[in-house]
Design a protein around this motif. Structure first.
Motif, mmCIF file in Angstrom:
data_model
loop_
_atom_site.group_PDB
_atom_site.id
_atom_site.type_symbol
_atom_site.label_atom_id
_atom_site.label_comp_id
_atom_site.label_asym_id
_atom_site.label_seq_id
_atom_site.Cartn_x
_atom_site.Cartn_y
_atom_site.Cartn_z
ATOM 1 N N SER A 1 0.829 -1.216 0.000
ATOM 2 C CA SER A 1 0.000 0.000 0.000
ATOM 3 C C SER A 1 0.857 1.257 0.000
ATOM 4 N N PHE A 2 2.096 1.138 0.502
ATOM 5 C CA PHE A 2 2.971 2.300 0.575
ATOM 6 C C PHE A 2 3.857 2.454 -0.664
ATOM 7 N N SER A 3 3.713 1.544 -1.603
ATOM 8 C CA SER A 3 4.560 1.586 -2.795
ATOM 9 C C SER A 3 4.289 2.796 -3.668
ATOM 10 N N ILE A 4 3.117 3.409 -3.515
ATOM 11 C CA ILE A 4 2.804 4.587 -4.326
ATOM 12 C C ILE A 4 3.284 5.881 -3.680
ATOM 13 N N SER A 5 4.027 5.791 -2.572
ATOM 14 C CA SER A 5 4.428 7.000 -1.848
ATOM 15 C C SER A 5 5.289 7.930 -2.694
ATOM 16 N N SER A 6 6.056 7.377 -3.652
ATOM 17 C CA SER A 6 6.889 8.236 -4.499
ATOM 18 C C SER A 6 6.042 9.074 -5.451
ATOM 19 N N ALA A 7 4.745 8.754 -5.560
ATOM 20 C CA ALA A 7 3.835 9.550 -6.385
ATOM 21 C C ALA A 7 3.223 10.705 -5.591
ATOM 22 N N LEU A 8 3.532 10.792 -4.290
ATOM 23 C CA LEU A 8 2.929 11.821 -3.446
ATOM 24 C C LEU A 8 3.186 13.251 -3.937
ATOM 25 N N PRO A 9 4.424 13.599 -4.333
ATOM 26 C CA PRO A 9 4.630 14.977 -4.826
ATOM 27 C C PRO A 9 3.682 15.331 -5.965
ATOM 28 N N ALA A 10 3.454 14.398 -6.895
ATOM 29 C CA ALA A 10 2.535 14.644 -8.010
ATOM 30 C C ALA A 10 1.090 14.704 -7.513
ATOM 31 N N MET A 11 0.769 13.915 -6.504
ATOM 32 C CA MET A 11 -0.578 13.932 -5.942
ATOM 33 C C MET A 11 -0.834 15.224 -5.183
ATOM 34 N N PHE A 12 0.213 15.781 -4.556
ATOM 35 C CA PHE A 12 0.068 17.077 -3.891
ATOM 36 C C PHE A 12 -0.338 18.143 -4.905
ATOM 37 N N ASP A 13 0.257 18.097 -6.089
ATOM 38 C CA ASP A 13 -0.064 19.075 -7.142
ATOM 39 C C ASP A 13 -1.484 18.873 -7.667
ATOM 40 N N TYR A 14 -1.900 17.625 -7.780
ATOM 41 C CA TYR A 14 -3.218 17.321 -8.331
ATOM 42 C C TYR A 14 -4.338 17.709 -7.354
ATOM 43 N N TYR A 15 -4.149 17.354 -6.075
ATOM 44 C CA TYR A 15 -5.165 17.648 -5.060
ATOM 45 C C TYR A 15 -4.778 18.918 -4.291
ATOM 46 N N GLN A 16 -4.654 20.024 -4.991
ATOM 47 C CA GLN A 16 -4.149 21.255 -4.372
ATOM 48 C C GLN A 16 -5.103 21.841 -3.332
ATOM 49 N N GLY A 17 -6.371 21.498 -3.409
ATOM 50 C CA GLY A 17 -7.314 22.046 -2.441
ATOM 51 C C GLY A 17 -7.353 21.295 -1.125
ATOM 52 N N TYR A 18 -6.525 20.244 -0.997
ATOM 53 C CA TYR A 18 -6.545 19.410 0.206
ATOM 54 C C TYR A 18 -5.262 19.602 1.015
ATOM 55 N N PRO A 19 -5.358 19.518 2.354
ATOM 56 C CA PRO A 19 -4.151 19.607 3.184
ATOM 57 C C PRO A 19 -3.184 18.461 2.864
#
Length: 380
Positions: free
Chosen positions: A20-38
């Motif tokens: 489940s944690f294997s996608i953690s390297s995608a977090l920076p891109a997810m931060f950009d995508y979900y910009q309205g979320y903390p």
């Protein structure tokens, strides 16, 4: 050959347990995508499957009565594969939130079974070797998927969720090569209960497992962002560092029988302390090379510590109660993983220094390991 394929297929069940944690390297891109979320709310998507796992572990006794082992494992693999890959098709936050929980429910259906099936089918040195290899299988699965995620990132963060289609392959292997196990007599199972001493042992080991997994999850979640912030590398390089950290667990699993014969029960203490020191090295790392060294030490000792928890259970808990005991220990693991974002948030109230966060986590693990070993010796 038949025996080899059976053992390999049983070990394959553990390939998907900590992915489940294997996608953690995608977090920076997810931060950009979900910009309205903390930030913490987006990080929660990584550890959220642990909540689903905990639900299923609490229901483990009911599931055992409702489903035969083979059906439970097959359904679990099917559910985790569907829930894992679904965010590729649709990325609305609430949908991804729900699918991550569904993924966790699938993992929870097979988590304890993937461990107890070894202790139920094998004994003596073979059991110890298989438990060690099972720990290796976990990190092999996580590291392979982490590497795959790193490569798929160039195609977009949503594509990374296709890595979870590996669950379908594990399902095929299980159905083809793992024969039906022997059924335990219901009357015998109903007349046997966990004693107070057993419950105390399980609780202490669950506490140790929770802290070990929590601090390891923190590394997985925060290293990508930490490396980017400190200019040590990008998201793809962080994926490689995490893969190295996980792959070293293979060596830990292969050498586990040697370490358990050398340190015996004190292996839990020394592996916990070493893991804590590895996190402190990460905290103090002035360069990428030192961070890799700290990650390798942490990855090796993490695998040894967690395998020791389940080895101690297999030695002290009767076989007929082992799945129940394992469920509680895995519940501790899942609780540790699920609470990681909240622990990180609490530490963030004290300091925003990424390096200091790892130092605090390392010291916490060392203190916990010393306390648990002391308590176990008092109960012996």
């Amino acid at each position: 050959m038949k025996q080899y394929l059976e053992r390999a297929s049983i070990l394959a069940l553990s390939l998907v347990l900590i992915t489940s944690f294997s996608i953690s390297s995608a977090l920076p891109a997810m931060f950009d995508y979900y910009q309205g979320y903390p930030k913490e709310q987006i990080e929660l998507l990584v550890s959220l499957p642990s909540f689903g796992i905990m639900i299923m572990l609490v229901l483990n006794g009911f599931l055992e009565r409702l489903f035969p082992e083979r059906l439970q494992i097959s359904l679990g693999l099917l559910i985790l594969s569907i829930g894992g890959t679904a965010p590729f098709w649709y990325q609305e936050y609430n949908f991804v939130f729900a699918m991550r929980i569904l993924f966790g429910l699938g993992v929870g259906m097979i988590n304890a079974k993937a461990i107890s099936i070894i202790s139920e089918r094998y004994h003596g040195k073979t059991r110890i070797q298989m438990l060690g290899l099972r720990g290796s299988a976990e990190v092999v699965g996580a590291s392979i998927l982490t590497l795959v995620v790193g490569q798929l990132l160039s195609l977009g963060w949503t594509v990374t969720f296709l890595a979870y289609s590996a669950g379908f392959l594990v399902l095929i292997l299980y159905l083809l090569f793992v024969p039906y196990g022997k059924e335990t007599k219901k009357k015998e199972a109903e007349t046997t209960r966990l004693t107070g001493q057993m419950k105390g042992l399980i609780f202490l080991l669950a506490v140790e497992a929770a802290v070990v997994v929590c601090t390891n999850t923190a590394i997985t979640i925060r290293i990508p962002s930490l490396m980017v912030e400190r200019g040590l590398g990008d998201a793809q390089l962080s994926s490689l560092v995490l893969s190295i950290m996980q792959l070293i667990g293979i060596l830990a699993g292969v050498s586990f029988s040697f370490f358990i014969s050398l340190f015996k029960e004190r292996l839990l203490l020394w592996s916990g302390i070493t893991f804590g020191l590895g996190q402190i090295v990460i905290a103090l790392s002035p360069s990428l090379g030192v961070m890799v060294v700290g990650s390798v030490v942490a990855g090796f000792s993490y695998s040894v510590a967690l395998t020791t928890v389940f080895q101690l259970l297999s030695e002290r808990i009767p076989a007929k109660l082992l799945n129940q005991a394992t469920s509680f220990a895995v519940l501790g693991c899942s609780f540790g993983a699920f609470t990681t974002p909240f622990i990180l948030g609490a530490i963030g109230l004290v300091t925003q220094n990424g390096m200091l966060v790892f130092a605090i986590l390392g010291c916490w693990l060392i203190v916990t390991s010393i306390f648990v070993m002391y308590a176990l010796q008092k109960r012996a």
